[in-house]
Design a protein around this motif. Structure first.
Motif, mmCIF file in Angstrom:
data_model
loop_
_atom_site.group_PDB
_atom_site.id
_atom_site.type_symbol
_atom_site.label_atom_id
_atom_site.label_comp_id
_atom_site.label_asym_id
_atom_site.label_seq_id
_atom_site.Cartn_x
_atom_site.Cartn_y
_atom_site.Cartn_z
ATOM 1 N N SER A 12 0.769 -0.749 -0.341
ATOM 2 C CA SER A 12 -0.273 -0.029 -0.054
ATOM 3 C C SER A 12 0.975 1.155 0.311
ATOM 4 N N HIS A 134 -1.617 11.696 -2.949
ATOM 5 C CA HIS A 134 -1.931 10.174 -3.402
ATOM 6 C C HIS A 134 -0.659 9.637 -3.053
ATOM 7 N N GLU A 138 -4.615 6.296 3.064
ATOM 8 C CA GLU A 138 -6.196 6.722 2.399
ATOM 9 C C GLU A 138 -6.977 6.979 4.388
ATOM 10 N N GLY A 164 -5.252 10.202 -10.371
ATOM 11 C CA GLY A 164 -6.168 9.649 -9.658
ATOM 12 C C GLY A 164 -6.675 8.022 -11.081
ATOM 13 N N VAL A 165 -7.275 7.096 -10.150
ATOM 14 C CA VAL A 165 -7.755 5.852 -10.535
ATOM 15 C C VAL A 165 -8.518 5.289 -11.894
ATOM 16 N N ASP A 166 -8.964 7.056 -12.379
ATOM 17 C CA ASP A 166 -9.978 7.415 -13.084
ATOM 18 C C ASP A 166 -9.859 8.275 -14.275
ATOM 19 N N THR A 175 -3.012 3.290 -4.420
ATOM 20 C CA THR A 175 -4.450 3.461 -3.509
ATOM 21 C C THR A 175 -5.369 4.128 -4.577
ATOM 22 N N HIS A 176 -5.988 4.133 -4.132
ATOM 23 C CA HIS A 176 -7.548 4.280 -4.528
ATOM 24 C C HIS A 176 -7.547 5.849 -4.509
ATOM 25 N N ILE A 177 -7.734 6.596 -5.626
ATOM 26 C CA ILE A 177 -8.069 7.666 -5.464
ATOM 27 C C ILE A 177 -9.299 8.840 -7.484
ATOM 28 N N ASP A 178 -9.417 8.940 -7.058
ATOM 29 C CA ASP A 178 -11.333 9.236 -8.112
ATOM 30 C C ASP A 178 -11.823 10.816 -7.499
ATOM 31 N N GLU A 181 -13.842 10.586 -4.637
ATOM 32 C CA GLU A 181 -13.066 10.783 -3.575
ATOM 33 C C GLU A 181 -12.543 11.866 -3.183
ATOM 34 N N GLY A 222 -1.864 -5.566 -7.959
ATOM 35 C CA GLY A 222 -2.934 -5.170 -8.953
ATOM 36 C C GLY A 222 -2.132 -5.807 -10.735
#
Length: 252
Positions: A12, A134, A138, A164-166, A175-178, A181, A222
């Motif tokens: 992570s 990022h 989290e 960002g993941v998007d 890590t997950h940021i979009d 979020e 991933g």
């Protein structure tokens, strides 16, 4: 590619040692994940930051949080702004002070925790968060946003840049940021008045980008094939420029 057994916990962002990156060392204790040259250190200010400054995006006392080796802060000081740079890496801050001295720029650089910002002079009128968000686990991001709110004046402006993941051609951080979020987390204490994808310059070569991205995704559990799909757009200076979210917000 690094092989990771199913019994091992996936990497992570909290496992990454960014001070080690500035010293040219592996960023994790149990792997050889190393960035080589620090990819966000391009030897000068970010072009997108220069555009922001030229358009009047900075005023008053500026906080550069996660300032790294200080090139953005030095540029802003040279443009006449009062600037304080804060970073958690003692090695980065030492380099930043050296660069400021060589440039004759008056910048206050401090080693500090971005989730607390204790002992940081305030209040600030503008915040620059350039490729820091990022890098935060989290579970610490709410504390970070609260700390920024505490050290800023009402009406202060924030300029935040983050992967960002998007964004299909963004860098694959573990890590997950979009966009959702970002809106939810900032929305309680900051009013977002603009958000868009922008290009952010790096010192990556195409081969280094693929290699580091593949190893990072493999360690994080991933899709390492995603690294091959990252867009290698090159800017006018010949640098690989990756997509980031740019968020402009105002402190409530």
């Amino acid at each position: 590619m690094v092989n990771r057994s199913s019994a091992q916990r996936a990497l992570s962002v909290g496992d990454l040692d960014f001070d080690a990156a500035y010293r040219g060392k592996p960023m994790t204790a149990d792997s050889e994940l190393s960035l080589g040259a620090v990819p966000w250190d391009i030897g000068g200010p970010q072009p997108v930051l220069v555009e922001l400054e030229e358009s009047g995006g900075f005023e008053g006392h500026v906080l550069d949080v996660g300032c790294g080796t200080g090139d953005n802060a030095v540029f802003l000081a040279e443009r006449g702004h009062r600037v304080t740079g804060v970073d958690g890496s003692p090695h980065a801050i030492a380099q930043a002070r050296q660069r400021a001295g060589e440039a004759g720029a008056d910048v206050e650089f401090l080693v500090g925790d971005a989730t607390r910002l204790d002992d940081v002079p305030h209040p600030f009128d503008t915040v620059l968060s350039s490729a820091l968000y990022h890098c935060l686990p989290e579970e610490t991001r709410d504390d970070h946003i609260a700390a920024l709110h505490r050290v800023c004046r009402p009406g202060a402006r924030m300029h935040l840049f983050t992967f960002g993941v998007d964004l299909p051609d963004s860098y694959p951080m573990p890590t997950h940021i979009d966009q959702r979020e970002l809106r939810l987390r900032l929305g309680e204490s900051w009013t977002i008045d603009h958000i868009e994808p922008v290009r952010y310059a790096t010192s990556f070569t195409p081969d280094a980008l693929r290699e580091v991205s593949t190893r990072l995704l493999d360690l994080a559990g991933g899709d390492s094939e995603r690294a091959r799909r990252v867009d290698h757009q090159v800017d006018t200076a010949g640098r690989i420029a990756l997509r980031m979210w740019y968020v402009r917000a105002v402190r409530t």
